[in-house]
Design an enzyme around this catalytic site. Structure first.
Site, PDB file in Angstrom:
ATOM      1  N   SER A 131       0.843  -1.204   0.000  1.00 61.90           N
ATOM      2  CA  SER A 131       0.000   0.000   0.000  1.00 61.90           C
ATOM      3  C   SER A 131       0.872   1.245   0.000  1.00 61.90           C
ATOM      4  CB  SER A 131      -0.894   0.022   1.242  1.00 61.90           C
ATOM      5  OG  SER A 131      -1.523   1.282   1.394  1.00 61.90           O
ATOM      6  N   TYR A 145      -2.944  -0.268   9.946  1.00 63.06           N
ATOM      7  CA  TYR A 145      -2.842  -0.674   8.545  1.00 63.06           C
ATOM      8  C   TYR A 145      -1.469  -0.318   7.977  1.00 63.06           C
ATOM      9  CZ  TYR A 145      -4.074  -1.117   3.604  1.00 63.06           C
ATOM     10  OH  TYR A 145      -4.110  -1.483   2.278  1.00 63.06           O
TER      11      TYR A 145
END
Length: 234
Positions: A131, A145
């Protein structure tokens, strides 16, 4: 491929099939969506199978790799795409949240890669989807995250060193805002995400899949990170 039933995973499965690969489509919840991807791959003349596996489960993360090799007669490419996101203020994140995110986003990737390395011939490929938040966290709420995705950079570099002697490469793809069911380009937070990119728009799953396909064919690229983020980290 883990997490292959929708979004980036589905687009990548079809793209790899178009490039001549047989594809196993891993899924957790939606068998119907996985079967749609299977039909798309079969329409391209490639062999395929849908396999249910929760990569957050230590046993299933490795077993799905072995099942893929058995079903398709071998394993040359692993795409670690399965992932979960739990976003929220630091003081709202529970130990269960931490366990789930790290189990899927980190431990599952490690165990699938470990199992794949044991099966792969010389010149295999391990490609992991990370990501853009591993490089730049644009606001609060992404602690858990971002931590899980940042761990993949170290894992990828270590895999590259560990497996380089066998010609197996390991690389990491870092998508930015991508138009998927989980994060649609017309969603309530989309405008702000698009504004953070240099290109001023969301990317498509096909644009991420094109980089994965390129890495699947690359022989002298390993331990590297590739941003597909429209300039989010620029």
């Amino acid at each position: 491929m883990t997490g292959g039933s929708r979004g980036i995973g589905a687009a990548t499965a079809v793209r790899l099939a178009r490039e001549g690969a047989d594809v196993a489509v891993g899924y957790v919840k939606s068998k119907e969506a996985a079967e749609d991807v299977v039909r798309a791959v079969e329409a391209l003349g490639r062999r395929t199978v849908a396999l249910r596996a929760d990569t957050g489960d230590a046993t299933e993360a490795a077993e799905v790799v072995d099942a893929t090799a058995e079903a398709l007669g071998g394993l040359d490419i692993l795409v670690n795409n399965a992932g979960v996101g739990v976003l929220g203020p630091l003081d709202t994140l529970s130990p269960a949240d931490v366990d789930r995110v790290l189990d899927v986003n980190v431990r599952g990737v490690f165990l699938a890669s470990q199992a794949a390395a044991a099966r792969m011939p010389e010149g295999g490929r391990i490609i992991t989807i990370g990501s853009c938040m591993a490089q730049r966290v644009p606001g609060p709420g992404g602690t858990l995250y971002a931590m899980s995705k940042a761990a993949l950079a170290g894992l990828t570099k270590a895999l590259a060193r560990e497996l380089g002697g066998r010609g197996i490469t390991a690389n990491l793809v870092l998508p930015g805002p991508i138009d998927t069911d989980m994060n649609p380009a017309d969603g309530p937070y989309a405008a702000g995400q698009a504004a953070m990119t240099a290109l001023g728009r969301f990317g498509t799953a096909d644009e991420v899949a094109s980089i994965v396909a390129c890495l699947a064919g690359a022989t002298y690229v390993t331990g590297a990170e590739f941003s597909v983020d429209g300039g989010h980290a620029a």
